[in-house]
Design a protein around this motif. Structure first.
Motif, PDB file in Angstrom:
ATOM      1  N   ASP A   5     -75.577  73.560 -20.147  1.00 50.63           N
ATOM      2  CA  ASP A   5     -74.242  73.530 -20.744  1.00 50.63           C
ATOM      3  C   ASP A   5     -73.167  73.248 -19.692  1.00 50.63           C
TER       4      ASP A   5
ATOM      5  N   GLY B 242     -82.032  71.053 -34.271  1.00 50.87           N
ATOM      6  CA  GLY B 242     -80.873  71.029 -33.379  1.00 50.87           C
ATOM      7  C   GLY B 242     -80.566  69.667 -32.788  1.00 50.87           C
TER       8      GLY B 242
ATOM      9  N   ALA C 176     -76.778  68.264 -32.818  1.00 52.47           N
ATOM     10  CA  ALA C 176     -76.083  68.253 -31.528  1.00 52.47           C
ATOM     11  C   ALA C 176     -75.547  66.867 -31.189  1.00 52.47           C
TER      12      ALA C 176
ATOM     13  N   ARG D 250     -76.192  67.733 -24.533  1.00 49.17           N
ATOM     14  CA  ARG D 250     -76.013  68.605 -25.692  1.00 49.17           C
ATOM     15  C   ARG D 250     -77.315  68.788 -26.455  1.00 49.17           C
TER      16      ARG D 250
ATOM     17  N   SER E  16     -78.679  72.335 -26.875  1.00 46.29           N
ATOM     18  CA  SER E  16     -78.618  72.955 -28.199  1.00 46.29           C
ATOM     19  C   SER E  16     -79.987  73.128 -28.832  1.00 46.29           C
TER      20      SER E  16
END
Length: 695
Positions: A367, A556, A560, A610, A614
């Motif tokens: 992140d 996800g 994402a 991401r 994610s």
């Protein structure tokens, strides 16, 4: 020796042969049998351990059977097969022979054959077959004519030389139930008008198929007479019901297929018959058989045109089905008050926070890299700081303090992730529960998307302050280095004071534009992956940890990546702008300026990061949450009561399945098979379901 022959060699020879037949790859199986034998055997004779009848049943019976339809005592039939020495005890050598037999693909029929082959001659004659069946069916009070033409077709006339080998026996025992049904109907039909009374029909079905039907269906068998005027039951109806029982697996398959194709999760008789016509090449179900299925599925209260849900058929399809009211009442007693429900919610909230914290901590370095890449402006004077994600990782590690640099801002993330995940999961579950049909378990796609959107919108209350604080902390190291190392990095408390309450919600519109569609895509995709790809709920299937992990991870990915543009704008709005950087007035202004100044590709900066962040984060969060629920259930809920019960195996050894199926073959002759010749026949009969005892 052919497959159908019975081994007549001495016991010692049979034991030696059985052990020799176990190839080296199966030596661990022999060790497993030894462990099982040692675990249950306690009878000590001349320094050797033996299994008593009760201990033998413990060792070979499938535990998940629960002895609800096949009584524990009935497994003693198999003890008599294993006890070849006829001493009332089984040694390890005999146990090995029995286990070796269970490995055979036709072990169920082999065991049934040996039950009837009383003298171990390898064949079954008329007297043996009659003696075994008579002793096990006498309690029913329904006679069977062994001198009938049907018996002569298999064994010739009584006293003749015709005996049954193994293969002939398998066909006879398979066809016996049909002849038993015909004779029983004829015996009750005293006036030969082709009808019997409802209670007589119940006695017949309980005798030949009591183990295949739930107590609820057994008790309602007499209601079959209400399908036609006259209040009596015809032979056609009896045969139709017997055909349903015999083809129950096909019935269940057709019902499930038809329900899956149905738009509303309900089907009528025509849907069932159409599915049968499309799916079956030769076998067909008659309209009478279909109407009987609907009669028992609808509790006899509606016609064949009524549309029923899958749950309506469970009492007929599942022999161990219990009325749902019992479960509801048990749950109501435990969780009936507001305080208890509130405590349960708090407990789940804490578990969600723990799971969310673990998931966030695992992917936090990813992140940080994603945030740095998204905040990098190509229009700033000077060269681009990071060429790609790998270059960002290398420079952060080298210039900002090593591994610890990757966890800047992790504390507020962990503090905020608990309420964020709790709100998201709670709102999604609440909306889905309200919009789900309680009978079919179906929810419209629009409501699924709305539930996810509501969850994403509500979580922003917590997410936005969390995100802006995290981003400022993640960028602190870069700003300090840009200013020559003179600025002192500030902590989360300083940033919160600096921003104030209004400032903590800067970029909230962008946060909504990201989280609402993310949750719409994610929760809808996750639900359909579990149901449509991994088949959760079909035949009572529960997903494994790996399947949950995979479903959560895959869901996800599109969520994402497709919401990356909103995340890029949100990051730019919430980060502290430096000299020379473009300032954005809002979401639309940010999207327009980024596309104009840096190109459309800039809107997907950090998109891969991401996805990489994610996908595993949600996979880890939901999987940990499932594990916490499984291993640490709410201690005062209904699950606490069931937790005290013995944990039953979810995967049964195929040999145990064959032992159980051998009994089912025998129970097709009589539901009381194996319950004669015990110390107290009355005690055994008392253990049967009420309707079976009364008959």
């Amino acid at each position: 020796m052919s497959q159908g022959e019975t081994d007549q060699r001495p016991l010692a020879t049979r034991i030696t042969s059985a052990v020799t037949d176990l190839a080296k790859p199966a030596e661990n199986e022999l060790a497993r049998w030894r462990r099982t034998f040692e675990r249950f055997a306690t009878e000590d004779v001349d320094g050797k351990k033996y299994l008593s009848p009760g201990q033998f049943i413990d060792a070979i019976a499938p535990t998940e059977e629960g002895f609800s339809k096949i009584r524990r005592e009935q497994y003693s039939v198999l003890f008599r097969v294993a006890d070849s020495a006829r001493r009332g005890l089984i040694g390890f050598e005999e146990f090995v022979v029995f286990e070796t037999l269970l490995k055979r693909p036709d072990a169920d029929y082999q065991l049934a054959f040996q039950v009837f082959d009383v003298d171990a001659s390898g064949t079954i004659d008329f007297d043996e077959f009659k003696a075994v069946l008579s002793s096990n069916t006498a309690a029913s009070g329904i006679p069977f004519d062994f001198d009938c033409d049907w018996m002569k077709l298999y064994l010739g006339k009584r006293g003749g030389q015709h005996v049954l080998g193994y293969h002939e026996f398998t066909q006879l025992i398979k066809g016996y139930q049909g002849e038993r049904l015909r004779q029983a109907f004829h015996w009750f039909d005293k006036d030969a008008d082709g009808y019997i009374n409802p209670d007589e029909f119940q006695r017949i079905i309980v005798e030949i198929a009591g183990h295949k039907l739930s107590d609820s269906v057994l008790e309602r068998l007499p209601t079959l007479c209400t399908m036609n005027p006259g209040k009596r039951i015809s032979y056609s109806e009896v045969i139709a019901f017997h055909n349903i029982i015999r083809e129950m697996d096909a019935v269940e398959t057709l019902i499930r297929r038809a329900v899956r194709k149905s738009k509303d999760g309900r089907i009528d008789v025509s849907d069932f018959l159409n599915e049968a016509a499309n799916s079956m090449r030769y076998g067909m179900f008659t309209p009478m058989e279909a109407n009987i299925i609907w009669h028992f599925a609808s509790r006899g209260g509606v016609g064949s045109s009524t549309r029923l849900a899958l749950a309506d058929f469970q009492a007929l399809l599942d022999a161990k089905w219990q009325p749902p009211q019992q479960t509801f009442q048990a749950e109501k007693k435990v969780s009936g008050t507001f305080l208890q429900e509130f405590a349960n919610s708090v407990y789940n909230f804490v578990q969600g926070g723990i799971a969310g914290g673990i998931g966030a901590y695992v992917v936090y370095p990813i992140d940080l890299v994603k945030t740095r890449l998204q905040n990098q402006r190509s229009t700033v004077v000077g060269e681009v700081l990071y060429r790609n994600a790998a270059d960002c990782v290398r420079k952060v590690y080298a210039n900002e303090g090593g591994i610890r640099a990757f966890y800047r801002g992790v504390v507020p993330q962990l503090v905020g992730v608990a309420p964020e995940k709790a709100i998201k999961l709670a709102i999604n579950d609440l909306v889905r529960k309200k919009a789900t049909d309680p009978e079919t378990g179906r929810i419209a796609l629009g409501w699924e998307i709305a539930a996810g959107g509501a969850a994403g919108g509500c979580q922003v209350i917590v997410t936005n302050p969390l995100e802006i604080t995290k981003i400022r902390l993640q960028m602190a190291g870069e700003i300090t280095r840009a200013e020559g190392g003179h600025a002192v990095p500030r902590g989360a408390v300083h940033i919160i004071r600096q921003l104030g309450l209004v400032g903590l919600y800067k970029g909230v519109t962008a946060c909504l534009c990201r989280d609402v569609p993310f949750s719409m895509i994610y929760f809808t995709t996750y639900a359909h992956l579990k149901k449509d790809v991994f088949n959760e709920g079909r035949r009572g299937k529960h997903l494994s940890f790996g399947e949950l992990l995979l479903a959560a991870g895959i869901a996800g990915m599109p969520a994402a990546y497709l919401t990356t543009p909103a995340d890029v704008v949100k990051t730019r709005l919430q980060s502290q702008a430096r000299a020379g950087e473009t300032v954005y007035k809002g979401v639309l202004d940010g999207l327009r300026k980024i596309a104009q100044e840096e190109g459309p590709k800039a809107l997907y900066k950090g998109g891969l990061a991401r996805v990489i962040r994610s996908s595993p984060q949600f996979a880890a969060t939901l999987s940990v949450y499932e594990l916490l629920h499984k291993h640490f259930p709410y201690p005062f809920g209904p699950q606490a009561q069931t937790a005290a019960r013995p944990v039953l195996s979810t995967q049964t050894d195929i040999s145990r399945v064959r032992a159980r199926n051998a009994l089912r073959i025998l129970l097709d002759c009589s539901s009381r098979f194996g319950m004669v010749g015990t110390e107290s026949a009355a005690k055994n009969v008392a253990l049967l379901p009420k309707v079976l005892r009364s008959s």
